[in-house]
Design a protein around this motif. Structure first.
Motif, PDB file in Angstrom:
ATOM      1  N   GLY A   1      -1.384 -72.301 -34.658  1.00  0.00           N
ATOM      2  CA  GLY A   1      -0.699 -71.029 -34.966  1.00  0.00           C
ATOM      3  C   GLY A   1      -1.317 -69.870 -34.254  1.00  0.00           C
ATOM      4  O   GLY A   1      -1.453 -69.914 -32.992  1.00  0.00           O
ATOM      5  N   LEU A   2      -1.326 -68.801 -34.800  1.00  0.00           N
ATOM      6  CA  LEU A   2      -2.103 -67.673 -34.451  1.00  0.00           C
ATOM      7  C   LEU A   2      -3.552 -67.705 -34.330  1.00  0.00           C
ATOM      8  O   LEU A   2      -4.058 -66.883 -33.619  1.00  0.00           O
ATOM      9  CB  LEU A   2      -1.661 -66.395 -35.117  1.00  0.00           C
ATOM     10  CG  LEU A   2      -0.065 -66.065 -35.376  1.00  0.00           C
ATOM     11  CD1 LEU A   2       0.187 -64.957 -36.320  1.00  0.00           C
ATOM     12  CD2 LEU A   2       0.425 -65.815 -33.805  1.00  0.00           C
ATOM     13  N   ALA A   3      -4.196 -68.714 -35.020  1.00  0.00           N
ATOM     14  CA  ALA A   3      -5.493 -68.572 -35.151  1.00  0.00           C
ATOM     15  C   ALA A   3      -6.385 -68.645 -33.820  1.00  0.00           C
ATOM     16  O   ALA A   3      -7.138 -67.861 -33.560  1.00  0.00           O
ATOM     17  CB  ALA A   3      -5.905 -69.835 -35.967  1.00  0.00           C
ATOM     18  N   PRO A   4      -6.013 -69.564 -32.690  1.00  0.00           N
ATOM     19  CA  PRO A   4      -6.604 -69.293 -31.507  1.00  0.00           C
ATOM     20  C   PRO A   4      -6.533 -68.106 -30.879  1.00  0.00           C
ATOM     21  O   PRO A   4      -7.245 -67.767 -29.907  1.00  0.00           O
ATOM     22  CB  PRO A   4      -5.808 -70.503 -30.523  1.00  0.00           C
ATOM     23  CG  PRO A   4      -5.395 -71.400 -31.660  1.00  0.00           C
ATOM     24  CD  PRO A   4      -4.872 -70.456 -33.086  1.00  0.00           C
TER      25      PRO A   4
ATOM     26  N   LEU B   1     -11.599 -64.237 -35.496  1.00  0.00           N
ATOM     27  CA  LEU B   1     -10.859 -65.244 -36.549  1.00  0.00           C
ATOM     28  C   LEU B   1     -11.585 -65.483 -37.950  1.00  0.00           C
ATOM     29  O   LEU B   1     -11.378 -65.614 -38.925  1.00  0.00           O
ATOM     30  CB  LEU B   1     -10.648 -66.420 -36.019  1.00  0.00           C
ATOM     31  CG  LEU B   1     -10.157 -67.536 -36.866  1.00  0.00           C
ATOM     32  CD1 LEU B   1      -8.698 -67.061 -37.607  1.00  0.00           C
ATOM     33  CD2 LEU B   1      -9.773 -68.813 -35.925  1.00  0.00           C
ATOM     34  N   ARG B   2     -13.147 -65.628 -37.755  1.00  0.00           N
ATOM     35  CA  ARG B   2     -14.125 -65.988 -38.861  1.00  0.00           C
ATOM     36  C   ARG B   2     -13.888 -64.991 -39.805  1.00  0.00           C
ATOM     37  O   ARG B   2     -13.775 -65.032 -41.041  1.00  0.00           O
ATOM     38  CB  ARG B   2     -15.475 -66.253 -38.314  1.00  0.00           C
ATOM     39  CG  ARG B   2     -15.501 -67.277 -37.326  1.00  0.00           C
ATOM     40  CD  ARG B   2     -17.196 -67.483 -37.110  1.00  0.00           C
ATOM     41  NE  ARG B   2     -17.796 -67.919 -38.254  1.00  0.00           N
ATOM     42  CZ  ARG B   2     -18.008 -69.207 -38.150  1.00  0.00           C
ATOM     43  NH1 ARG B   2     -17.646 -70.276 -37.754  1.00  0.00           N
ATOM     44  NH2 ARG B   2     -18.747 -69.524 -39.377  1.00  0.00           N
ATOM     45  N   GLU B   3     -13.984 -63.567 -39.365  1.00  0.00           N
ATOM     46  CA  GLU B   3     -13.655 -62.420 -40.256  1.00  0.00           C
ATOM     47  C   GLU B   3     -12.467 -62.383 -40.854  1.00  0.00           C
ATOM     48  O   GLU B   3     -12.464 -62.254 -42.119  1.00  0.00           O
ATOM     49  CB  GLU B   3     -14.115 -61.230 -39.353  1.00  0.00           C
ATOM     50  CG  GLU B   3     -14.769 -60.085 -40.234  1.00  0.00           C
ATOM     51  CD  GLU B   3     -15.090 -58.883 -39.556  1.00  0.00           C
ATOM     52  OE1 GLU B   3     -15.702 -57.815 -39.806  1.00  0.00           O
ATOM     53  OE2 GLU B   3     -14.515 -58.795 -38.234  1.00  0.00           O
ATOM     54  N   TRP B   4     -11.539 -62.382 -40.499  1.00  0.00           N
ATOM     55  CA  TRP B   4     -10.086 -62.283 -40.732  1.00  0.00           C
ATOM     56  C   TRP B   4      -9.662 -63.590 -41.827  1.00  0.00           C
ATOM     57  O   TRP B   4      -9.198 -63.342 -43.018  1.00  0.00           O
ATOM     58  CB  TRP B   4      -8.844 -62.449 -39.635  1.00  0.00           C
ATOM     59  CG  TRP B   4      -7.709 -61.791 -40.131  1.00  0.00           C
ATOM     60  CD1 TRP B   4      -6.538 -62.609 -40.149  1.00  0.00           C
ATOM     61  CD2 TRP B   4      -7.620 -60.714 -40.484  1.00  0.00           C
ATOM     62  NE1 TRP B   4      -5.570 -61.911 -40.493  1.00  0.00           N
ATOM     63  CE2 TRP B   4      -5.795 -60.569 -41.038  1.00  0.00           C
ATOM     64  CE3 TRP B   4      -8.031 -59.181 -40.772  1.00  0.00           C
ATOM     65  CZ2 TRP B   4      -5.282 -59.626 -41.472  1.00  0.00           C
ATOM     66  CZ3 TRP B   4      -7.239 -58.345 -41.239  1.00  0.00           C
ATOM     67  CH2 TRP B   4      -5.829 -58.495 -41.579  1.00  0.00           C
ATOM     68  N   ARG B   5     -10.050 -64.998 -41.442  1.00  0.00           N
ATOM     69  CA  ARG B   5      -9.941 -65.988 -42.024  1.00  0.00           C
ATOM     70  C   ARG B   5     -10.467 -65.888 -43.429  1.00  0.00           C
ATOM     71  O   ARG B   5     -10.080 -66.098 -44.590  1.00  0.00           O
ATOM     72  CB  ARG B   5     -10.589 -67.089 -41.485  1.00  0.00           C
ATOM     73  CG  ARG B   5     -10.579 -68.344 -42.274  1.00  0.00           C
ATOM     74  CD  ARG B   5     -11.103 -69.573 -41.442  1.00  0.00           C
ATOM     75  NE  ARG B   5     -11.118 -71.050 -42.078  1.00  0.00           N
ATOM     76  CZ  ARG B   5     -11.886 -71.248 -43.025  1.00  0.00           C
ATOM     77  NH1 ARG B   5     -13.055 -70.554 -43.269  1.00  0.00           N
ATOM     78  NH2 ARG B   5     -11.756 -72.309 -43.483  1.00  0.00           N
TER      79      ARG B   5
ATOM     80  N   GLU C   1      -5.149 -76.561 -48.207  1.00  0.00           N
ATOM     81  CA  GLU C   1      -4.640 -77.046 -47.018  1.00  0.00           C
ATOM     82  C   GLU C   1      -5.215 -75.964 -45.704  1.00  0.00           C
ATOM     83  O   GLU C   1      -5.838 -76.435 -44.785  1.00  0.00           O
ATOM     84  CB  GLU C   1      -2.864 -76.877 -46.754  1.00  0.00           C
ATOM     85  CG  GLU C   1      -2.708 -77.325 -45.382  1.00  0.00           C
ATOM     86  CD  GLU C   1      -1.231 -76.682 -45.123  1.00  0.00           C
ATOM     87  OE1 GLU C   1      -0.872 -76.658 -44.016  1.00  0.00           O
ATOM     88  OE2 GLU C   1      -0.452 -76.842 -46.358  1.00  0.00           O
ATOM     89  N   VAL C   2      -4.899 -74.537 -46.048  1.00  0.00           N
ATOM     90  CA  VAL C   2      -5.474 -73.793 -44.917  1.00  0.00           C
ATOM     91  C   VAL C   2      -7.143 -73.527 -44.919  1.00  0.00           C
ATOM     92  O   VAL C   2      -7.528 -73.346 -43.743  1.00  0.00           O
ATOM     93  CB  VAL C   2      -4.859 -72.341 -44.902  1.00  0.00           C
ATOM     94  CG1 VAL C   2      -3.128 -72.353 -44.880  1.00  0.00           C
ATOM     95  CG2 VAL C   2      -5.332 -71.509 -46.325  1.00  0.00           C
TER      96      VAL C   2
ATOM     97  N   PRO D   1      -9.806 -76.482 -38.807  1.00  0.00           N
ATOM     98  CA  PRO D   1     -11.265 -76.265 -38.106  1.00  0.00           C
ATOM     99  C   PRO D   1     -11.258 -74.700 -38.118  1.00  0.00           C
ATOM    100  O   PRO D   1     -10.488 -74.208 -37.576  1.00  0.00           O
ATOM    101  CB  PRO D   1     -10.789 -77.217 -37.057  1.00  0.00           C
ATOM    102  CG  PRO D   1      -9.287 -77.291 -36.938  1.00  0.00           C
ATOM    103  CD  PRO D   1      -8.668 -77.317 -38.191  1.00  0.00           C
ATOM    104  N   LEU D   2     -12.575 -74.347 -37.741  1.00  0.00           N
ATOM    105  CA  LEU D   2     -13.088 -72.950 -37.472  1.00  0.00           C
ATOM    106  C   LEU D   2     -13.824 -73.209 -36.180  1.00  0.00           C
ATOM    107  O   LEU D   2     -14.687 -73.947 -36.280  1.00  0.00           O
ATOM    108  CB  LEU D   2     -13.814 -72.545 -38.790  1.00  0.00           C
ATOM    109  CG  LEU D   2     -14.183 -70.857 -38.672  1.00  0.00           C
ATOM    110  CD1 LEU D   2     -12.907 -70.155 -38.470  1.00  0.00           C
ATOM    111  CD2 LEU D   2     -14.816 -70.611 -39.762  1.00  0.00           C
ATOM    112  N   PRO D   3     -13.558 -72.034 -35.320  1.00  0.00           N
ATOM    113  CA  PRO D   3     -14.709 -72.116 -34.085  1.00  0.00           C
ATOM    114  C   PRO D   3     -15.934 -71.820 -34.532  1.00  0.00           C
ATOM    115  O   PRO D   3     -16.092 -71.083 -35.612  1.00  0.00           O
ATOM    116  CB  PRO D   3     -13.919 -71.020 -33.315  1.00  0.00           C
ATOM    117  CG  PRO D   3     -13.264 -70.160 -34.139  1.00  0.00           C
ATOM    118  CD  PRO D   3     -12.467 -71.147 -35.399  1.00  0.00           C
TER     119      PRO D   3
END
Length: 278
Positions: free
Chosen positions: A165-168, A173-177, A202-203, A207-209
């Motif tokens: 989705g938008l994650a990449p 991302l780490r902060e927003w997630r 689920e979310v 996986p997280l970078p």
């Protein structure tokens, strides 16, 4: 995308069930809100003795008292109906399907609201982040998302955090997630929703970078709230999220709707979005 409606880390939701009667349910909500019997009694124009009798089942509260206590404990509208049922009364708040003609005016008003916000993104979600309306600004951000994620019903959390989705594209991302998951935890503590808990699990498992790939914007930029910095057609756009809900809702469906607007967080984002206007 989405932020929310609605601190601190979540605590467990009230564990009492309707089968145990209204007393344990009220006590669970009071304890979760960290309100003493005396404080609740003062708020509700009652006595600590009467509150104690209600919680232990020695006294059956009137319908008016159940609603009054629920209001002072900030119990969600859906759960107020559960309290009434546990006390032996009919639900007070209807749950009208959003597509019902009775809500035509509401739907049309929300559509006008988010369309009037263009070219900035805006959308409407329900209690489980199902997207019930979105403007062209949102659809622009979804360009290139795989079809399987765009099949109805769209889910804002899934679209935002899914690795396809938008994650990449989200540079921080780490902060927003972390912000979004904390938000969901607060909502799970407030709303005893199995569907919301399943969505969270689920979310949260996506996986997280190892690290964000975020380059600070050029020039001095002072953010007034945590932005979502997202890649779009070779540039990075920055947005601050704001949530609006309905005051004093009298319907469960309406109570669980939220309008999210994404406000440009820097001049470059403003300039780019306005360049897209015909």
């Amino acid at each position: 995308m989405t932020t929310a409606a609605p601190g601190t880390a979540a605590s467990a939701a009230p564990a009492a069930t309707a089968g145990q009667g209204v007393g344990p349910l009220l006590r669970a909500w009071r304890e979760q809100r960290r309100v003493s019997q005396l404080e609740l009694a003062l708020r509700a124009d009652s006595s600590a003795r009467h509150i104690s009798f209600i919680e232990t089942g020695r006294s059956r509260p009137s319908e008016e008292m159940v609603l009054r206590l629920a209001e002072h404990l900030d119990v969600p509208v859906r759960e107020r109906n559960a309290l009434l049922l546990a006390a032996g009364y009919a639900p007070h708040y209807p749950e009208t399907p959003l597509e019902d003609p009775a809500l035509d005016t509401l739907r049309e008003g929300m559509e006008r609201l988010i369309q009037g916000y263009e070219p900035y993104p805006a959308l409407v979600v329900d209690a489980t982040y199902r997207v019930v309306a979105a403007n062209r600004g949102v659809m622009m951000l979804l360009d290139g998302i795989p079809e399987h994620l765009l099949e109805p019903p769209l889910n804002a959390m899934r679209l935002t955090l899914h690795p396809q989705g938008l994650a990449p594209r989200i540079r921080n991302l780490r902060e927003w997630r972390g912000h979004l998951l904390a938000q969901m935890e607060r909502q799970i503590a407030l709303h005893r929703s199995k569907a919301l808990r399943e969505l969270y699990e689920e979310v949260a498992a996506y996986p997280l970078p190892e690290a964000d790939d975020d380059t600070p914007p050029e020039g001095p930029v002072a953010y007034f709230a945590l932005p979502m910095r997202i890649e779009h057609e070779g540039r990075t756009l920055s947005f601050i999220s704001s949530i609006s809900t309905f005051n004093t809702p009298m319907d469960v469906t309406v109570a669980e709707l939220a309008v999210e607007t994404l406000l440009p967080a820097d001049p470059a984002t403003v300039k780019y979005l306005h360049s897209l206007m015909p």
